[in-house]
Motif scaffolding. Sequence first.
Motif, PDB file in Angstrom:
ATOM      1  N   ARG A   1       0.193  10.994 -34.907  1.00  0.00           N
ATOM      2  CA  ARG A   1       0.545   9.718 -34.269  1.00  0.00           C
ATOM      3  C   ARG A   1       2.034   9.428 -34.408  1.00  0.00           C
ATOM      4  N   VAL A   2       2.609   9.772 -35.564  1.00  0.00           N
ATOM      5  CA  VAL A   2       4.042   9.572 -35.759  1.00  0.00           C
ATOM      6  C   VAL A   2       4.837  10.482 -34.822  1.00  0.00           C
TER       7      VAL A   2
ATOM      8  N   ARG B   1       3.790  19.925 -40.429  1.00  0.00           N
ATOM      9  CA  ARG B   1       5.034  19.957 -41.210  1.00  0.00           C
ATOM     10  C   ARG B   1       5.226  18.632 -41.952  1.00  0.00           C
ATOM     11  N   LEU B   2       5.050  17.520 -41.238  1.00  0.00           N
ATOM     12  CA  LEU B   2       5.216  16.208 -41.864  1.00  0.00           C
ATOM     13  C   LEU B   2       4.154  15.978 -42.939  1.00  0.00           C
ATOM     14  N   ALA B   3       2.930  16.400 -42.665  1.00  0.00           N
ATOM     15  CA  ALA B   3       1.859  16.253 -43.652  1.00  0.00           C
ATOM     16  C   ALA B   3       2.160  17.053 -44.907  1.00  0.00           C
TER      17      ALA B   3
ATOM     18  N   TYR C   1      11.410  11.389 -35.630  1.00  0.00           N
ATOM     19  CA  TYR C   1      10.274  10.608 -36.121  1.00  0.00           C
ATOM     20  C   TYR C   1      10.701   9.273 -36.731  1.00  0.00           C
ATOM     21  N   CYS C   2      11.966   8.921 -36.608  1.00  0.00           N
ATOM     22  CA  CYS C   2      12.503   7.733 -37.276  1.00  0.00           C
ATOM     23  C   CYS C   2      12.736   6.584 -36.294  1.00  0.00           C
ATOM     24  N   GLN C   3      12.625   5.377 -36.832  1.00  0.00           N
ATOM     25  CA  GLN C   3      12.959   4.158 -36.099  1.00  0.00           C
ATOM     26  C   GLN C   3      13.717   3.221 -37.040  1.00  0.00           C
ATOM     27  N   PRO C   4      14.643   2.410 -36.488  1.00  0.00           N
ATOM     28  CA  PRO C   4      15.380   1.467 -37.341  1.00  0.00           C
ATOM     29  C   PRO C   4      14.429   0.590 -38.147  1.00  0.00           C
TER      30      PRO C   4
ATOM     31  N   TRP D   1       1.038  -0.817 -37.479  1.00  0.00           N
ATOM     32  CA  TRP D   1       0.442   0.440 -37.933  1.00  0.00           C
ATOM     33  C   TRP D   1       1.593   1.394 -38.245  1.00  0.00           C
ATOM     34  N   PRO D   2       1.386   2.382 -39.108  1.00  0.00           N
ATOM     35  CA  PRO D   2       2.482   3.291 -39.513  1.00  0.00           C
ATOM     36  C   PRO D   2       2.890   4.212 -38.373  1.00  0.00           C
TER      37      PRO D   2
END
Length: 370
Positions: free
Chosen positions: A41-42, A172-174, A211-214, A225-226
């Motif tokens: 989801r991310v 990879r993120l997991a 995968y980043c947001q401010p 939600w994350p």
Amino acid sequence: MTRTPLAYNLSFATPAFVGDAAQQAQWRTPPIKALIRQWWRVVKAPQVGFSVDGPDGLREAENNLFGSASDNNSHQSLVKLRLKDWAAGQLSNTAWPRREIGQIQVGQGRVRADVYLGFGPIAPASRNLGRPEPTVERLAIDPQANQRNELSVLFARTVTGSQIDEVRQAIRLASWFGGIGSRSRNGWGSITFQGNSIPRLPPSPNDLTAYCQPFRGCFTADRDWPHAIGKDDLGPLVWVGRKDGATFRNWREAVFFLATLRRDIRAAAKHFGRNEDISANQLIAYPVTKANNRRWGNDERIAGSLRLKVVETGQGLVPVAVHLPCAVPRILFDKLSSSDQQWINRYQIDIWAAIHQNIGKMMNRLGAPK
């Protein structure tokens, strides 16, 4: 399933409380798949503009790839997981290394670090009132018993190359930030996926940019939600390793460190106090021991948006922290008084900024000069 599968070797850096039907530890595919979906989801959210519902939203894309059991559109997952074996956990209550972990100071008392970090799966000594351990034991998968496994991720022939790449990115993120089982967001069940050129740790902030947001914009009502890793002026809200650069020799030392970190995080939040029914620590995760919210009761839950993890690097164990900031779930926010809602809107960013600063006192920010 005709596509070439992805293959990984799996291992844990900390004990994993992964329950089967009898709530006993066992290697199982459902929690691994759930973890992959969380991070998928991310990966996917920016592509759909962080829209959850609608014909082109995240929910539809997830259901199309991972399957759906809805009455209107039920179909099987296009992604299948296979484990080499489904071995049971070997670490029992009687073999749990209580005396090797140590206690931390919490308020006016002292608490065993593993109990503080894993209350529930790990019962405190007082629970037994001096009696012998219970005859029905809850087992954990032991990271030191060489309980490793092999995972194959298989895809239906209709899956596109971009969808496979999304799953690969999620894994990879997991591997960098994820855990499975009870209290996994506190560092238990820290799982590593080895294979497909995954570094043990994220190499640089650039590897996380997509995968980043401010950070300050992650608390709007539609972002409850994350959905992303937060970032500020210093980069992604990711911390890797102790401030002194030392690694841990075993998971007991790592758990002691994470318990100390979690205690100090909650202490930093307490400086902001509370309003009518809401407190700063309830924004970190809910419920909170001895700090109930009468509007939410005992059954509501806020999963922690700050994730703690332990990674085996080959030179020792390394702590990792990542923040996926998001708003209080709308259904819970709406139950609060107007005064409490205003209090959250006024203070939640400052509370989390103070927590980030506190983590920075104990851990190194990813990409920051040592």
